[in-house]
Scaffold this motif. Structure first.
Motif, mmCIF file in Angstrom:
data_model
loop_
_atom_site.group_PDB
_atom_site.id
_atom_site.type_symbol
_atom_site.label_atom_id
_atom_site.label_comp_id
_atom_site.label_asym_id
_atom_site.label_seq_id
_atom_site.Cartn_x
_atom_site.Cartn_y
_atom_site.Cartn_z
ATOM 1 N N THR A 118 0.831 -1.212 0.000
ATOM 2 C CA THR A 118 0.000 0.000 0.000
ATOM 3 C C THR A 118 0.866 1.263 0.000
ATOM 4 N N ARG A 119 0.650 2.114 -1.002
ATOM 5 C CA ARG A 119 1.405 3.361 -1.125
ATOM 6 C C ARG A 119 0.448 4.516 -1.351
ATOM 7 N N LYS A 120 0.840 5.669 -0.833
ATOM 8 C CA LYS A 120 0.107 6.899 -1.138
ATOM 9 C C LYS A 120 1.147 7.974 -1.386
ATOM 10 N N ASP A 121 1.079 8.613 -2.541
ATOM 11 C CA ASP A 121 2.066 9.624 -2.941
ATOM 12 C C ASP A 121 3.489 9.074 -2.796
ATOM 13 N N ARG B 193 -8.608 3.103 6.453
ATOM 14 C CA ARG B 193 -9.049 3.984 5.358
ATOM 15 C C ARG B 193 -9.761 3.216 4.251
ATOM 16 N N GLY B 194 -9.789 1.885 4.362
ATOM 17 C CA GLY B 194 -10.607 1.111 3.429
ATOM 18 C C GLY B 194 -9.907 0.649 2.169
ATOM 19 N N HIS B 195 -8.570 0.693 2.152
ATOM 20 C CA HIS B 195 -7.872 0.118 0.999
ATOM 21 C C HIS B 195 -6.480 -0.353 1.408
ATOM 22 N N VAL B 196 -6.213 -1.620 1.151
ATOM 23 C CA VAL B 196 -4.896 -2.178 1.460
ATOM 24 C C VAL B 196 -4.490 -3.122 0.333
ATOM 25 N N SER B 197 -3.217 -3.035 -0.060
ATOM 26 C CA SER B 197 -2.681 -3.943 -1.082
ATOM 27 C C SER B 197 -1.533 -4.722 -0.470
ATOM 28 N N VAL B 198 -1.529 -6.030 -0.732
ATOM 29 C CA VAL B 198 -0.493 -6.887 -0.146
ATOM 30 C C VAL B 198 0.060 -7.848 -1.201
ATOM 31 N N TYR C 234 -2.569 -8.662 -4.108
ATOM 32 C CA TYR C 234 -4.022 -8.657 -3.926
ATOM 33 C C TYR C 234 -4.426 -7.328 -3.308
ATOM 34 N N ALA C 235 -5.515 -6.771 -3.787
ATOM 35 C CA ALA C 235 -6.045 -5.525 -3.248
ATOM 36 C C ALA C 235 -7.364 -5.791 -2.539
ATOM 37 N N LEU C 236 -7.491 -5.240 -1.357
ATOM 38 C CA LEU C 236 -8.739 -5.310 -0.594
ATOM 39 C C LEU C 236 -9.283 -3.896 -0.492
ATOM 40 N N THR C 237 -10.517 -3.724 -0.934
ATOM 41 C CA THR C 237 -11.104 -2.385 -0.977
ATOM 42 C C THR C 237 -12.504 -2.401 -0.377
ATOM 43 N N ARG C 238 -12.740 -1.505 0.552
ATOM 44 C CA ARG C 238 -14.064 -1.405 1.180
ATOM 45 C C ARG C 238 -14.994 -0.655 0.232
ATOM 46 N N PHE C 239 -16.171 -1.228 0.001
ATOM 47 C CA PHE C 239 -17.124 -0.513 -0.867
ATOM 48 C C PHE C 239 -18.414 -0.178 -0.145
ATOM 49 N N ARG C 240 -18.568 -0.640 1.069
ATOM 50 C CA ARG C 240 -19.761 -0.296 1.838
ATOM 51 C C ARG C 240 -19.354 -0.192 3.303
ATOM 52 N N THR C 241 -19.795 0.849 3.972
ATOM 53 C CA THR C 241 -19.450 1.027 5.386
ATOM 54 C C THR C 241 -20.706 0.849 6.238
ATOM 55 N N GLY C 242 -20.519 0.887 7.543
ATOM 56 C CA GLY C 242 -21.654 0.778 8.460
ATOM 57 C C GLY C 242 -22.008 -0.665 8.752
ATOM 58 N N LYS C 243 -23.283 -0.899 9.058
ATOM 59 C CA LYS C 243 -23.733 -2.199 9.537
ATOM 60 C C LYS C 243 -23.447 -3.314 8.532
ATOM 61 N N GLY C 244 -23.635 -3.032 7.271
ATOM 62 C CA GLY C 244 -23.383 -4.052 6.234
ATOM 63 C C GLY C 244 -22.031 -3.882 5.576
ATOM 64 N N GLU C 245 -21.017 -3.514 6.384
ATOM 65 C CA GLU C 245 -19.681 -3.257 5.814
ATOM 66 C C GLU C 245 -19.223 -4.407 4.923
ATOM 67 N N ALA C 246 -18.725 -4.054 3.748
ATOM 68 C CA ALA C 246 -18.299 -5.082 2.808
ATOM 69 C C ALA C 246 -17.121 -4.590 1.983
ATOM 70 N N TRP C 247 -16.254 -5.539 1.632
ATOM 71 C CA TRP C 247 -15.040 -5.269 0.870
ATOM 72 C C TRP C 247 -15.001 -6.183 -0.351
ATOM 73 N N LEU C 248 -14.082 -5.870 -1.255
ATOM 74 C CA LEU C 248 -13.806 -6.755 -2.385
ATOM 75 C C LEU C 248 -12.333 -7.130 -2.370
ATOM 76 N N LEU C 249 -12.060 -8.403 -2.619
ATOM 77 C CA LEU C 249 -10.685 -8.874 -2.797
ATOM 78 C C LEU C 249 -10.461 -9.107 -4.286
ATOM 79 N N VAL C 250 -9.457 -8.449 -4.842
ATOM 80 C CA VAL C 250 -9.184 -8.560 -6.279
ATOM 81 C C VAL C 250 -7.701 -8.846 -6.500
ATOM 82 N N LYS C 251 -7.420 -9.825 -7.362
ATOM 83 C CA LYS C 251 -6.037 -10.116 -7.746
ATOM 84 C C LYS C 251 -5.479 -8.940 -8.521
#
Ligand code: MN
Length: 185
Positions: A103-106, A118-123, A134-151
């Motif tokens: 995970t990098r920023k600037d 912050r809802g995004h991590v790459s490993v 693999y990248a894990l990205t949050r696309f929904r917050t709150g009670k139904g919090e959900a992420w996507l794992l993408v190669k």
């Protein structure tokens, strides 16, 4: 005489040379079959439940539901969670290894704990089955919090493979989930 903490440290060093952080993917035949993806972060296992497991195809998105942190030594757990307990069913250590934070920023590395917040991590995973970015990205917050794992699209991407279908045995015991459920050695 060494304290228990010391021997645990030695075990971890033996498992991952250099003491780098680990990941584990546990196949878990609970109410519904899923794969628990866990990353060692600051002494705990940050965890997501992935119903369809990881893909090696960068075009595939896999739903990942965050679950409670687990203690680090749970990474070695394989066996049966008894009836009546949360997550009752068979658990297999499907894959494990070291990982690196991508995970990098600037141009600067973002620590994993902050990246997850912050809802995004790459490993970069160095498992026996699962390898590469693999990248894990949050696309929904709150009670139904959900992420996507993408190669990530790197040299380890392999669109034609289906690891979940072809890799059915534990990396620590060689057992299938059915053999674990039956209590076989
Ligand atoms: Mn689970």
């Amino acid at each position: 005489m060494s304290r228990p903490e010391d021997s645990r440290e030695e075990e971890r060093d033996a498992r991952v040379p250099g003491g780098r952080p680990i990941f584990v993917i546990q196949k878990h035949d609970a109410t519904t079959l899923h794969y628990d993806f866990r990353l060692e972060v600051d002494g705990v296992l940050k965890s997501w439940a992935i119903p369809r497991g990881p893909s090696t195809d960068p075009k595939e998105r896999r739903l990942a539901i965050p679950t409670e942190d687990h203690p680090l030594d749970y990474a070695d757990f394989e066996g049966i969670i008894p009836e009546g307990r949360y997550g009752a069913g068979a658990v297999m250590v499907w894959d494990r290894g070291a990982y690196q934070n991508l995970t990098r920023k600037d141009g600067q590395e973002v620590p994993v704990a902050g990246a997850i917040g912050r809802g995004h991590v790459s490993v970069w995973l160095e498992g026996e089955k699962v390898r590469g970015g693999y990248a894990l990205t949050r696309f929904r917050t709150g009670k139904g919090e959900a992420w996507l794992l993408v190669k990530m699209d790197d040299a380890e991407a392999a669109p034609g493979r289906d690891l979940v279908a072809t890799e059915t045995r534990s990396v620590i015991s060689g057992r299938t989930i059915e053999e674990i459920a039956a209590g076989r050695d």
